[in-house]
Design a protein around this motif. Structure first.
Motif, PDB file in Angstrom:
ATOM      1  N   SER A  83      52.014  49.249  34.567  1.00 55.74           N
ATOM      2  CA  SER A  83      52.819  48.380  33.720  1.00 55.74           C
ATOM      3  C   SER A  83      53.854  49.173  32.936  1.00 55.74           C
ATOM      4  CB  SER A  83      51.921  47.596  32.757  1.00 55.74           C
ATOM      5  OG  SER A  83      51.210  48.479  31.935  1.00 55.74           O
ATOM      6  N   GLN A  84      54.898  48.468  32.532  1.00 53.26           N
ATOM      7  CA  GLN A  84      55.958  49.118  31.774  1.00 53.26           C
ATOM      8  C   GLN A  84      55.639  49.067  30.285  1.00 53.26           C
ATOM      9  OE1 GLN A  84      59.692  47.426  33.019  1.00 53.26           O
ATOM     10  NE2 GLN A  84      59.132  47.550  35.176  1.00 53.26           N
ATOM     11  N   LYS A  85      56.158  50.053  29.569  1.00 54.50           N
ATOM     12  CA  LYS A  85      55.781  50.215  28.167  1.00 54.50           C
ATOM     13  C   LYS A  85      56.150  49.023  27.293  1.00 54.50           C
ATOM     14  CE  LYS A  85      55.682  55.273  27.864  1.00 54.50           C
ATOM     15  NZ  LYS A  85      56.297  56.492  27.262  1.00 54.50           N
ATOM     16  N   ASP A  86      57.284  48.384  27.617  1.00 54.82           N
ATOM     17  CA  ASP A  86      57.751  47.304  26.737  1.00 54.82           C
ATOM     18  C   ASP A  86      57.179  45.950  27.119  1.00 54.82           C
ATOM     19  OD1 ASP A  86      59.107  47.134  29.120  1.00 54.82           O
ATOM     20  OD2 ASP A  86      60.964  46.418  28.207  1.00 54.82           O
ATOM     21  N   GLN A  87      56.252  45.913  28.067  1.00 56.31           N
ATOM     22  CA  GLN A  87      55.687  44.636  28.479  1.00 56.31           C
ATOM     23  C   GLN A  87      54.310  44.432  27.854  1.00 56.31           C
ATOM     24  OE1 GLN A  87      56.163  44.834  32.870  1.00 56.31           O
ATOM     25  NE2 GLN A  87      57.429  43.013  32.599  1.00 56.31           N
ATOM     26  N   SER A  88      54.096  43.221  27.380  1.00 58.46           N
ATOM     27  CA  SER A  88      52.805  42.864  26.799  1.00 58.46           C
ATOM     28  C   SER A  88      51.847  42.502  27.926  1.00 58.46           C
ATOM     29  CB  SER A  88      52.965  41.665  25.867  1.00 58.46           C
ATOM     30  OG  SER A  88      53.946  41.929  24.887  1.00 58.46           O
ATOM     31  N   VAL A  89      50.742  43.210  28.005  1.00 58.65           N
ATOM     32  CA  VAL A  89      49.768  42.921  29.061  1.00 58.65           C
ATOM     33  C   VAL A  89      48.360  42.908  28.479  1.00 58.65           C
ATOM     34  CG1 VAL A  89      51.193  43.950  30.875  1.00 58.65           C
ATOM     35  CG2 VAL A  89      49.463  45.347  29.724  1.00 58.65           C
ATOM     36  N   ALA A  90      47.475  42.247  29.194  1.00 53.12           N
ATOM     37  CA  ALA A  90      46.043  42.307  28.894  1.00 53.12           C
ATOM     38  C   ALA A  90      45.314  42.533  30.213  1.00 53.12           C
ATOM     39  CB  ALA A  90      45.573  41.020  28.232  1.00 53.12           C
ATOM     40  N   VAL A  91      44.103  43.078  30.119  1.00 48.93           N
ATOM     41  CA  VAL A  91      43.427  43.562  31.323  1.00 48.93           C
ATOM     42  C   VAL A  91      41.990  43.046  31.390  1.00 48.93           C
ATOM     43  CG1 VAL A  91      42.659  45.629  32.556  1.00 48.93           C
ATOM     44  CG2 VAL A  91      44.859  45.633  31.357  1.00 48.93           C
ATOM     45  N   ALA A  92      41.588  42.707  32.611  1.00 49.72           N
ATOM     46  CA  ALA A  92      40.182  42.408  32.892  1.00 49.72           C
ATOM     47  C   ALA A  92      39.746  43.249  34.084  1.00 49.72           C
ATOM     48  CB  ALA A  92      39.994  40.924  33.203  1.00 49.72           C
ATOM     49  N   VAL A  93      38.526  43.735  34.020  1.00 56.70           N
ATOM     50  CA  VAL A  93      37.952  44.486  35.130  1.00 56.70           C
ATOM     51  C   VAL A  93      36.759  43.701  35.659  1.00 56.70           C
ATOM     52  CG1 VAL A  93      36.842  46.627  35.855  1.00 56.70           C
ATOM     53  CG2 VAL A  93      38.676  46.684  34.150  1.00 56.70           C
ATOM     54  N   ASN A 135      35.100  52.861  42.305  1.00 56.59           N
ATOM     55  CA  ASN A 135      35.498  52.424  43.636  1.00 56.59           C
ATOM     56  C   ASN A 135      35.155  50.944  43.823  1.00 56.59           C
ATOM     57  OD1 ASN A 135      36.599  53.179  46.226  1.00 56.59           O
ATOM     58  ND2 ASN A 135      34.554  52.799  47.050  1.00 56.59           N
ATOM     59  N   GLY A 136      36.126  50.171  44.262  1.00 51.96           N
ATOM     60  CA  GLY A 136      35.901  48.750  44.519  1.00 51.96           C
ATOM     61  C   GLY A 136      36.191  47.845  43.351  1.00 51.96           C
ATOM     62  N   ASP A 137      36.562  48.410  42.214  1.00 58.09           N
ATOM     63  CA  ASP A 137      36.857  47.568  41.055  1.00 58.09           C
ATOM     64  C   ASP A 137      38.043  46.637  41.354  1.00 58.09           C
ATOM     65  OD1 ASP A 137      34.868  48.438  39.409  1.00 58.09           O
ATOM     66  OD2 ASP A 137      36.135  49.798  38.226  1.00 58.09           O
ATOM     67  N   ALA A 138      37.939  45.429  40.801  1.00 56.82           N
ATOM     68  CA  ALA A 138      39.059  44.476  40.861  1.00 56.82           C
ATOM     69  C   ALA A 138      39.628  44.349  39.455  1.00 56.82           C
ATOM     70  CB  ALA A 138      38.583  43.132  41.373  1.00 56.82           C
ATOM     71  N   ILE A 139      40.871  44.770  39.314  1.00 63.37           N
ATOM     72  CA  ILE A 139      41.504  44.801  37.994  1.00 63.37           C
ATOM     73  C   ILE A 139      42.614  43.759  37.948  1.00 63.37           C
ATOM     74  CG2 ILE A 139      42.847  46.214  36.385  1.00 63.37           C
ATOM     75  CD1 ILE A 139      41.360  48.651  37.544  1.00 63.37           C
ATOM     76  N   ASP A 140      42.559  42.930  36.928  1.00 72.09           N
ATOM     77  CA  ASP A 140      43.630  41.950  36.696  1.00 72.09           C
ATOM     78  C   ASP A 140      44.441  42.388  35.484  1.00 72.09           C
ATOM     79  OD1 ASP A 140      41.519  39.753  38.078  1.00 72.09           O
ATOM     80  OD2 ASP A 140      43.661  39.385  38.427  1.00 72.09           O
ATOM     81  N   ILE A 141      45.743  42.476  35.668  1.00 71.66           N
ATOM     82  CA  ILE A 141      46.662  42.787  34.575  1.00 71.66           C
ATOM     83  C   ILE A 141      47.585  41.579  34.429  1.00 71.66           C
ATOM     84  CG2 ILE A 141      48.428  44.360  33.693  1.00 71.66           C
ATOM     85  CD1 ILE A 141      47.261  46.530  35.489  1.00 71.66           C
ATOM     86  N   VAL A 142      47.530  40.932  33.280  1.00 76.21           N
ATOM     87  CA  VAL A 142      48.308  39.707  33.093  1.00 76.21           C
ATOM     88  C   VAL A 142      49.358  39.893  32.008  1.00 76.21           C
ATOM     89  CG1 VAL A 142      46.414  38.229  33.860  1.00 76.21           C
ATOM     90  CG2 VAL A 142      46.685  38.740  31.422  1.00 76.21           C
TER      91      VAL A 142
END
Lengths: 69, 287
Positions: free
Chosen positions: A29-39, A56-63
């Motif tokens: 993600s870019q520094k100026d973007q607001s994001v939240a994360v779930a693993v 290994n195998g993790d599913a990561i959501d960045i919104v």
């Protein structure tokens, strides 16, 4: 260096073993973007990124914000 | 877009004695301790451009806007542009959990929203059917209870089912948002009997018609029925002139609210002349 395979927003990515969630967000993600994360469908607070190893195998959501109804 | 925070309970009277209210008094309303002037909540999706969205927000005179979260695409900055613009409006933010299909998904997305948007308010959506986008009442109630326990201010998007709404209120929701019709259909108030029952049986909790409205007249009718507010998106965003339509909805909502407070006349089955019959000329004259 051993690598692991993870998915970020449904797409495959390769990271070095021992990487943390901070490594993922920094690269993805870019520094100026607001994001939240779930693993694996669990929310991870921003303060925990550096302390959250990825596996290994993790599913990561960045919104990020979008218009919504 | 003035909002104030108060710790007092809402001062609005019960719905059944609304016609007795003094129309000259303030007509603000309170949701989770925040007091608002506008009864129009507006969505921020589907506009032809970010500027059109911003103009519509301004024209609507809304105090509350909804928005969402989606997987980030670093190459697409539209979401960030919209987010930057929304922050300029000063409106209260109401993030949604649109598209979630389980309590778990909705809870996780609500937690993500709280971190990004810095608010514990959440428009809770748990969809149970892809075709109608009808809320899953069981998962909705489950997610509501969990999020309330985590300190969220839950504004549930729900059906017009009385028992579900009672359960949501009992769980601790301070406002409910039953649908008028399925999202994006523009069908208006499909089940007025059930919606009217909700209003009568739940007289003291704010009820917002959320989704399914297509025309200002439908919003006006909902307000005439005693609903406290209107939340919509598509009807404005997909109008040929979104800002103008936002203004039209805003004035219709005000008109409906004023009519409700004034007290509508009772309907009759037979005609009743408004001009006095006494003194009617030519009556019983012999030719």
């Amino acid at each position: 260096m051993t690598t692991i395979q993870i998915h970020i927003n449904g797409e495959p990515h390769t990271f070095n073993q021992g990487s943390t969630l901070l490594d993922v967000t920094t690269q993805y993600s870019q520094k100026d973007q607001s994001v939240a994360v779930a693993v694996n469908n669990d929310f991870v607070p921003r303060t925990q990124y550096a302390h959250t190893p990825i596996n290994n195998g993790d599913a990561i959501d960045i919104v990020a914000p979008v218009g919504g109804g | 877009m003035t909002t104030t925070t108060t710790t007092t309970t809402p001062t609005t009277s019960t719905k059944t004695d609304a016609p007795k209210q003094n129309s000259q008094t303030s007509d603000t309303w309170t949701l989770y301790g925040k007091t608002f002037e506008s009864r129009f909540l507006l969505g921020t999706a589907l506009y032809p451009s970010p500027q059109s969205m911003l103009d519509a927000i301004t024209a609507s005179q809304t105090d509350i806007v909804t928005l969402g979260l989606r997987r980030q695409n670093p190459a697409n900055r539209d979401g960030q542009i919209i987010w930057d613009m929304i922050q300029q409006t000063g409106c209260t933010l109401l993030p949604n959990t649109a598209g979630c299909k389980s309590a778990k998904e909705a809870i996780t997305l609500a937690q993500m929203s709280r971190e990004i948007f810095g608010t514990n308010w959440i428009k809770l959506e748990v969809i149970g059917d892809d075709y109608t986008l009808q809320p899953d009442p069981f998962a909705l109630l489950e997610a509501t209870k969990e999020l309330l326990s985590q300190g969220f201010a839950v504004l549930p998007y729900c059906t017009d089912d009385l028992i579900l709404c009672q359960k949501l209120a009992e769980a601790g929701c301070e406002v409910l948002m039953p649908w008028g019709a399925p999202i994006g259909t523009g069908q208006g108030l499909l089940n007025k009997y059930q919606l009217g029952t909700l209003r009568k049986r739940l007289p003291d909790i704010p009820l917002i018609i959320d989704a399914g409205l297509g025309a200002p007249s439908q919003a006006c009718e909902a307000m005439e029925m005693g609903f406290d507010g209107i939340l919509l998106n598509t009807a404005v965003a997909k109008a040929q002139n979104p800002p103008q339509m936002a203004h039209a909805f805003g004035t219709a909502i005000q008109a409906g609210r004023a009519a409700y407070k004034a007290g509508l006349m009772l309907k009759k089955q037979t005609a009743s002349a408004s001009t006095p019959t006494i003194g009617q000329p030519f009556w019983h004259q012999k030719k």
